[in-house]
Design a protein around this motif. Structure first.
Motif, PDB file in Angstrom:
ATOM      1  N   GLY A 169     -38.557  47.937 -21.012  1.00 60.77           N
ATOM      2  CA  GLY A 169     -37.046  47.664 -21.856  1.00 60.77           C
ATOM      3  C   GLY A 169     -36.813  48.952 -22.554  1.00 60.77           C
ATOM      4  N   PHE A 170     -35.549  49.329 -22.705  1.00 59.93           N
ATOM      5  CA  PHE A 170     -34.871  50.198 -23.347  1.00 59.93           C
ATOM      6  C   PHE A 170     -33.651  50.132 -24.316  1.00 59.93           C
ATOM      7  CE2 PHE A 170     -36.056  51.542 -19.017  1.00 59.93           C
ATOM      8  CZ  PHE A 170     -37.247  52.217 -19.134  1.00 59.93           C
ATOM      9  N   SER A 171     -33.664  50.617 -25.229  1.00 61.36           N
ATOM     10  CA  SER A 171     -32.164  50.674 -25.979  1.00 61.36           C
ATOM     11  C   SER A 171     -31.937  52.114 -25.730  1.00 61.36           C
ATOM     12  CB  SER A 171     -32.407  50.525 -27.528  1.00 61.36           C
ATOM     13  OG  SER A 171     -31.134  50.661 -28.149  1.00 61.36           O
ATOM     14  N   PHE A 172     -30.382  52.053 -25.311  1.00 66.44           N
ATOM     15  CA  PHE A 172     -29.828  53.375 -25.262  1.00 66.44           C
ATOM     16  C   PHE A 172     -28.720  53.698 -26.215  1.00 66.44           C
ATOM     17  CE2 PHE A 172     -31.126  52.094 -20.890  1.00 66.44           C
ATOM     18  CZ  PHE A 172     -31.919  53.371 -20.441  1.00 66.44           C
ATOM     19  N   SER A 173     -28.890  52.801 -27.404  1.00 62.66           N
ATOM     20  CA  SER A 173     -28.146  52.929 -28.695  1.00 62.66           C
ATOM     21  C   SER A 173     -28.323  54.239 -29.495  1.00 62.66           C
ATOM     22  CB  SER A 173     -28.164  51.881 -29.473  1.00 62.66           C
ATOM     23  OG  SER A 173     -28.241  50.746 -28.777  1.00 62.66           O
ATOM     24  N   ARG A 174     -29.273  55.090 -29.178  1.00 64.24           N
ATOM     25  CA  ARG A 174     -29.436  56.285 -29.855  1.00 64.24           C
ATOM     26  C   ARG A 174     -28.649  57.308 -29.093  1.00 64.24           C
ATOM     27  NH1 ARG A 174     -35.740  56.678 -31.453  1.00 64.24           N
ATOM     28  NH2 ARG A 174     -36.067  54.401 -31.161  1.00 64.24           N
ATOM     29  N   LEU A 175     -28.378  57.258 -27.899  1.00 64.40           N
ATOM     30  CA  LEU A 175     -27.608  58.427 -27.352  1.00 64.40           C
ATOM     31  C   LEU A 175     -26.275  58.567 -27.778  1.00 64.40           C
ATOM     32  CD1 LEU A 175     -28.849  57.924 -23.676  1.00 64.40           C
ATOM     33  CD2 LEU A 175     -30.030  59.045 -25.431  1.00 64.40           C
ATOM     34  N   ARG A 176     -26.038  59.901 -28.137  1.00 62.15           N
ATOM     35  CA  ARG A 176     -24.715  60.060 -28.388  1.00 62.15           C
ATOM     36  C   ARG A 176     -23.683  59.717 -27.374  1.00 62.15           C
ATOM     37  NH1 ARG A 176     -25.508  66.512 -28.766  1.00 62.15           N
ATOM     38  NH2 ARG A 176     -27.494  65.714 -29.061  1.00 62.15           N
ATOM     39  N   PRO A 177     -22.404  59.280 -27.884  1.00 55.62           N
ATOM     40  CA  PRO A 177     -21.635  58.782 -26.966  1.00 55.62           C
ATOM     41  C   PRO A 177     -21.112  59.897 -25.925  1.00 55.62           C
ATOM     42  CG  PRO A 177     -20.320  58.796 -28.944  1.00 55.62           C
ATOM     43  CD  PRO A 177     -22.014  59.400 -29.207  1.00 55.62           C
ATOM     44  N   LYS A 178     -20.220  59.194 -24.969  1.00 54.49           N
ATOM     45  CA  LYS A 178     -19.730  60.177 -24.077  1.00 54.49           C
ATOM     46  C   LYS A 178     -18.797  61.067 -24.605  1.00 54.49           C
ATOM     47  CE  LYS A 178     -17.804  59.071 -19.353  1.00 54.49           C
ATOM     48  NZ  LYS A 178     -17.531  57.991 -18.427  1.00 54.49           N
ATOM     49  N   LYS A 179     -18.505  62.317 -24.071  1.00 52.87           N
ATOM     50  CA  LYS A 179     -17.760  63.254 -24.621  1.00 52.87           C
ATOM     51  C   LYS A 179     -18.129  63.845 -25.861  1.00 52.87           C
ATOM     52  CE  LYS A 179     -13.939  62.084 -21.526  1.00 52.87           C
ATOM     53  NZ  LYS A 179     -13.399  60.645 -21.565  1.00 52.87           N
ATOM     54  N   ALA A 180     -19.149  63.485 -26.611  1.00 58.47           N
ATOM     55  CA  ALA A 180     -19.532  63.939 -27.513  1.00 58.47           C
ATOM     56  C   ALA A 180     -20.054  65.576 -27.147  1.00 58.47           C
ATOM     57  CB  ALA A 180     -20.703  63.089 -28.487  1.00 58.47           C
ATOM     58  N   ARG A 181     -19.956  66.320 -28.124  1.00 56.08           N
ATOM     59  CA  ARG A 181     -20.362  67.775 -27.939  1.00 56.08           C
ATOM     60  C   ARG A 181     -21.717  67.844 -27.911  1.00 56.08           C
ATOM     61  NH1 ARG A 181     -19.098  72.785 -28.912  1.00 56.08           N
ATOM     62  NH2 ARG A 181     -20.490  72.816 -30.721  1.00 56.08           N
ATOM     63  N   VAL A 182     -22.452  68.717 -27.106  1.00 61.50           N
ATOM     64  CA  VAL A 182     -23.755  69.080 -27.020  1.00 61.50           C
ATOM     65  C   VAL A 182     -23.838  70.458 -27.430  1.00 61.50           C
ATOM     66  CG1 VAL A 182     -25.550  69.596 -25.417  1.00 61.50           C
ATOM     67  CG2 VAL A 182     -23.777  67.501 -24.911  1.00 61.50           C
ATOM     68  N   GLY A 183     -24.652  70.499 -28.794  1.00 62.59           N
ATOM     69  CA  GLY A 183     -24.485  71.728 -29.444  1.00 62.59           C
ATOM     70  C   GLY A 183     -25.129  72.858 -28.530  1.00 62.59           C
ATOM     71  N   SER A 184     -26.208  72.682 -27.908  1.00 65.18           N
ATOM     72  CA  SER A 184     -26.804  73.836 -27.470  1.00 65.18           C
ATOM     73  C   SER A 184     -26.101  74.503 -26.294  1.00 65.18           C
ATOM     74  CB  SER A 184     -28.236  73.568 -26.977  1.00 65.18           C
ATOM     75  OG  SER A 184     -28.186  72.458 -25.896  1.00 65.18           O
ATOM     76  N   THR A 185     -25.284  73.752 -25.822  1.00 67.43           N
ATOM     77  CA  THR A 185     -24.628  74.368 -24.606  1.00 67.43           C
ATOM     78  C   THR A 185     -23.026  74.495 -24.513  1.00 67.43           C
ATOM     79  OG1 THR A 185     -24.057  72.364 -23.406  1.00 67.43           O
ATOM     80  CG2 THR A 185     -26.139  73.345 -22.964  1.00 67.43           C
ATOM     81  N   GLY A 186     -22.466  73.796 -25.738  1.00 65.35           N
ATOM     82  CA  GLY A 186     -21.218  73.650 -25.967  1.00 65.35           C
ATOM     83  C   GLY A 186     -20.465  72.943 -25.020  1.00 65.35           C
ATOM     84  N   GLY A 187     -21.201  72.353 -23.989  1.00 61.19           N
ATOM     85  CA  GLY A 187     -20.288  71.081 -22.982  1.00 61.19           C
ATOM     86  C   GLY A 187     -20.225  69.931 -23.801  1.00 61.19           C
ATOM     87  N   VAL A 188     -20.024  68.788 -22.855  1.00 61.13           N
ATOM     88  CA  VAL A 188     -20.082  67.385 -23.421  1.00 61.13           C
ATOM     89  C   VAL A 188     -20.992  66.379 -22.971  1.00 61.13           C
ATOM     90  CG1 VAL A 188     -17.493  67.652 -23.923  1.00 61.13           C
ATOM     91  CG2 VAL A 188     -18.230  66.956 -21.792  1.00 61.13           C
ATOM     92  N   ALA A 189     -21.406  65.524 -23.758  1.00 59.68           N
ATOM     93  CA  ALA A 189     -22.340  64.449 -23.050  1.00 59.68           C
ATOM     94  C   ALA A 189     -21.762  63.607 -22.150  1.00 59.68           C
ATOM     95  CB  ALA A 189     -23.084  63.665 -24.288  1.00 59.68           C
ATOM     96  N   SER A 190     -22.647  63.047 -21.440  1.00 55.15           N
ATOM     97  CA  SER A 190     -22.212  62.197 -20.276  1.00 55.15           C
ATOM     98  C   SER A 190     -22.470  60.772 -20.812  1.00 55.15           C
ATOM     99  CB  SER A 190     -22.802  62.490 -19.185  1.00 55.15           C
ATOM    100  OG  SER A 190     -24.454  62.462 -19.315  1.00 55.15           O
TER     101      SER A 190
END
Ligand code: CDP
Length: 584
Positions: A131-152
Motif C-alpha cells: 500500500g502507498f499514499s501518494f499524498s506527499r507528491l507535489r501536484p501536477k504542473k508544480a515546478r520542479v526546482g532542479s530542471t525548471g520543468g513541471v511535475a507530472s
C-alpha cells in the motif's frame, strides 16, 4: 529451513478437492522441474516446524519445540486456524518472507519514488502486497526546482508502479496487488478519483480516497474545503466538498473504485503515534500500517467451532484455546520472517503487529440457522469478535510476560496510559481470506456467501464447481433436495425466488445479493467495534441501486465507526471473479 523431520504418525489434512487443486498449484514446494517436493502433510509440517522453531530463542517457553510444532500442525490441518498465504508458501524455505501486508512511503523526489518502485517489486516477488499514499507528491504542473520543468503529479507516477507490478508476478505464485491512497485535500484529487474510469487502467491497484474529518464536516454543512500543497502545507485552492463527495459516489457507483478510508479515525487508533502517522493501508484495506511497516495475518475458521451439543451451538472454550495458540503462532511468524528491507525489519520488530481474524462466519450462521440480515446475527458477530479480541489481548499480555513487550511499547498509547504491557501493538484484523477460505473449505472472512452453488474461475481459466455443504445438508434434511433444484440454484446462485421452498430455509440461506446493503454495513460495523485494525468487507448492491444508496452507505459507515468502505454494484464491472450462471 525445516528443523524437525516429518513424524510418521501425523494426521492427514482435512482438505477437499478444490483445496487440493489450489495447494498443489501454488503452495506445495516444487523442485527445479516443477515437480512437488512435499505433499499436503509435508506443507503443514514444514510451516508448523519452522514457526515452532522460533520458540527456542526465548529460553522460558512453556512448550518443547516438537510438542509445539505438533500443536501448530493440528491447528492448521484441523482447519481451525490458517496463517496468511505467504506464511504457508514460504515458511521453512530459503525465501522466508511470511507477511501479506506492507506499506511503503513515497517521498517527493525522483530517488524516493523510484526507490519505492524497486522496494515494491521486491515485496511482490516475495508474495506480499503493498500500500502507498501518494499524498506527499507535489501536484501536477508544480515546478520542479532542479530542471525548471513541471511535475507530472501522483496519478502519472502510479502508472509506473502499475507497470512495474505487471512485470513481477509475485514469487511466481501471486499477482502483485497494490493500494493507492490520496488525501482528499491533495490538489490532484479530482484526477485521482477518476483515474480508473477507463477500463484496464491501473489494473494492479485498488484505490481509496483518504477522507479527513474536516472534509466530512464540510460535506455535512455544504461548505468548501481547502486544497493543500503537501510540500509547504500552503492552501492552494478551495472547492465544494459536496461536489467532490458526489463525484466519489458516482465513480464508486460506476465501477466500485475508488473506495474511501477515514484517515483521521485510523490515526486516532494508531497505537504508536510516536513512530509516525498512518497514511495508507494494505491492498485490501484491512490493515492500516506505518510507512515501512509489515504485518502478518491469520484467520480462525468459525465453522469448525460449531458444536450442536453446546447450549448456544458454539464451542467457546475451543475458540479461546485456538486464539491463544494462534497469537503465539503469529508472534513467532514475526521472528521467522525475512523482510526484503532493513527499514521494514526494524519497524516490524519495533511494533510486532499481528492481525488475527476469522473466516467461515456465514457458514456458522447457516449451521446455527441464523439469517445474516438479522439483529441476532449482529449480536453474535459482536460476541464472537469481543471474544477473539479479548482473548488475543490476554494472549499477547501473557507473551509479554514471557518474552517482553513490543519494543515501542513505552511510547505507545498503551505505555502512556499504563494499559498492558502487550507483546503486539495490534492483535486483530479481519482479512478477506480469498485463498485461505478455499483451502479451509469455508465461507470467506465475514462475507455472506456469494452464491449457494456456483462455478469459480481460478488460475489459468480452470473452473471449480461448488455447492455449500451446509445448504445441501439442510435441503436434504428438509426433504427438498433434488438434482433439478440444484441445477436451478447453480444457475441463480440464490433461493430467494424459489417460492416452492419453505420460508424458514429461504430466510436463513441468504446470499450477498439477497441482503439489503445496510445489513452488510451493519455487520462490518459490528465486527469493527472489536477489531484493532480494520475489517475487509464489500457492501454489495444490486445492479439497480442508485447513487443515493451509495451516499447513504458512506454516511452510515462514517456514523457507525467504520474505518473505510468498499461498495460493489452488481454487474458494474466486467470479469467478476465469482460468477453465477444468470448473474454474470
Ligand atoms: O487468503 P490469503 O491469505 O491468500 O489472502 P487474503 O486474506 O485474501 O488477503 C490478505 C492480504 O494479502 C491482502 O490485503 C493483500 O495485502 C495480500 N494479497 C496480495 O498481496 N496479493 C494477492 N493476490 C492477494 C492478497
Amino acid at each position: 529451513m525445516t528443523t524437525l523431520p516429518l513424524p510418521v504418525d501425523l494426521p492427514e489434512a482435512a482438505v477437499n478437492a478444490n483445496a487440493q487443486v489450489v495447494l498443489a498449484k501454488r503452495y506445495l514446494m516444487k523442485g527445479p522441474d516443477g515437480s512437488p517436493l512435499e505433499d499436503v502433510r509435508g506443507l503443514f509440517w514444514r510451516v508448523a516446524a519452522a514457526i515452532a522453531a522460533e520458540e527456542a530463542k526465548y529460553g522460558n517457553s512453556p512448550f518443547a519445540p516438537e510438542d509445539l510444532a505438533r500443536r501448530f500442525y493440528d491447528l492448521m490441518v484441523g482447519m481451525r486456524f490458517l496463517p496468511n498465504s505467504p506464511t504457508l508458501m514460504n515458511a521453512g524455505t530459503p525465501l522466508g518472507q511470511l507477511a501479506a501486508c506492507f506499506v511503503l512511503p513515497v517521498g517527493d523526489s525522483m530517488e524516493e519514488i523510484f526507490d519505492a518502485v524497486k522496494f515494491a517489486a521486491l515485496i511482490h516477488k516475495s508474495g506480499g502486497g503493498t500500500g502507498f499514499s501518494f499524498s506527499r507528491l507535489r501536484p501536477k504542473k508544480a515546478r520542479v526546482g532542479s530542471t525548471g520543468g513541471v511535475a507530472s503529479g501522483p496519478v502519472s507516477f502510479m502508472r509506473i508502479f502499475n507497470t512495474a507490478t505487471e512485470q513481477v508476478k509475485q514469487g511466481g505464485t501471486r499477482r502483485g496487488a497494490n493500494m493507492g491512497i490520496l488525501r482528499v485535500d491533495h490538489p490532484d484529487i479530482l484526477e485521482f478519483i477518476t483515474c480508473k474510469e477507463r477500463e484496464n487502467e491501473l489494473q494492479n491497484f485498488n484505490i481509496s480516497v483518504a477522507l479527513t474529518e474536516r472534509f466530512m464536516q464540510a460535506v455535512e454543512k455544504g461548505e468548501d474545503y481547502d486544497l493543500i500543497d503537501p510540500r509547504d502545507k500552503a492552501v492552494v485552492g478551495r472547492q465544494s466538498a459536496a461536489d467532490v463527495f458526489s463525484l466519489l459516489v458516482r465513480k464508486a457507483w460506476e465501477s466500485g473504485d475508488p473506495g474511501i478510508v477515514f484517515i483521521d479515525r485510523i490515526n486516532r487508533d494508531n497505537p504508536t503515534p510516536a513512530l509516525g502517522e498512518i497514511e495508507s493501508t494494505n491492498p485490501c484495506g484491512e490493515q492500516p500500517l506505518l510507512p515501512y511497516e509489515a504485518c502478518n495475518l491469520g484467520s480462525v475458521n468459525l465453522a469448525v467451532f460449531h458444536d450442536p451439543a453446546a447450549p448456544d451451538g458454539i464451542d467457546w472454550a475451543g475458540l479461546t484455546e485456538t486464539v491463544h495458540l494462534a497469537v503465539r503462532f503469529l508472534d513467532n511468524v514475526i521472528d521467522a520472517s525475512r523482510y526484503p528491507l532493513d527499514q521494514i525489519t526494524d519497524m516490524v520488530q519495533a511494533n510486532r503487529k499481528i492481525g488475527l481474524g476469522l473466516m467461515g462466519f456465514a457458514d456458522l450462521l447457516y449451521l446455527l440457522h441464523i439469517p445474516y440480515d438479522s439483529t441476532e446475527a449482529l449480536k453474535l458477530a459482536e460476541r464472537i469478535m469481543d471474544t477473539i479480541q479479548g482473548e488475543s489481548k490476554s494472549a499477547s499480555k501473557a507473551l509479554a510476560a514471557e518474552r517482553g513487550p513490543f519494543p515501542a511499547y513505552p511510547d505507545s498509547i498503551f505505555g502512556k496510559r499504563n494499559l498492558g504491557p502487550y507483546r503486539n501493538a495490534t492483535t486483530t484484523t479481519i482479512a478477506p481470506t480469498g485463498t485461505l477460505s478455499i483451502i479451509a473449505g469455508c465461507s470467506s472472512g465475514i462475507e455472506p456467501l456469494f452464491a449457494l452453488a456456483f462455478s469459480r474461475h481460478v488460475m489459468d481459466g480452470e473452473k471449480l464447481v461448488e455447492a455449500n455443504v451446509h445448504f445441501v445438508n439442510a435441503m436434504k434434511e428438509a426433504g427438498a433436495y433434488s438434482d433439478s433444484l440444484m441445477e436451478e440454484v447453480t444457475r441463480k446462485g440464490s433461493i430467494a425466488h424459489i417460492g416452492m421452498l419453505p420460508d424458514a430455509l429461504r430466510e436463513v440461506f441468504v446470499t450477498a445479493m439477497d441482503i439489503e446493503p445496510v445489513w452488510h454495513l451493519k455487520m462490518q460495523a459490528a465486527f469493527q467495534k472489536y477489531t484493532d485494525n480494520a475489517v475487509s468487507k464489500t457492501v454489495n448492491l444490486p445492479n439497480d441501486a442508485t447513487q443515493d444508496d451509495i451516499r447513504e452507505i458512506y454516511r452510515l459507515a462514517y456514523e457507525l465507526g467504520c474505518k473505510g468502505v468498499t461498495v460493489y454494484r452488481d454487474g458494474c464491472k466486467a470479469g467478476q471473479v465469482l460468477c453465477t450462471g444468470d448473474g454474470a
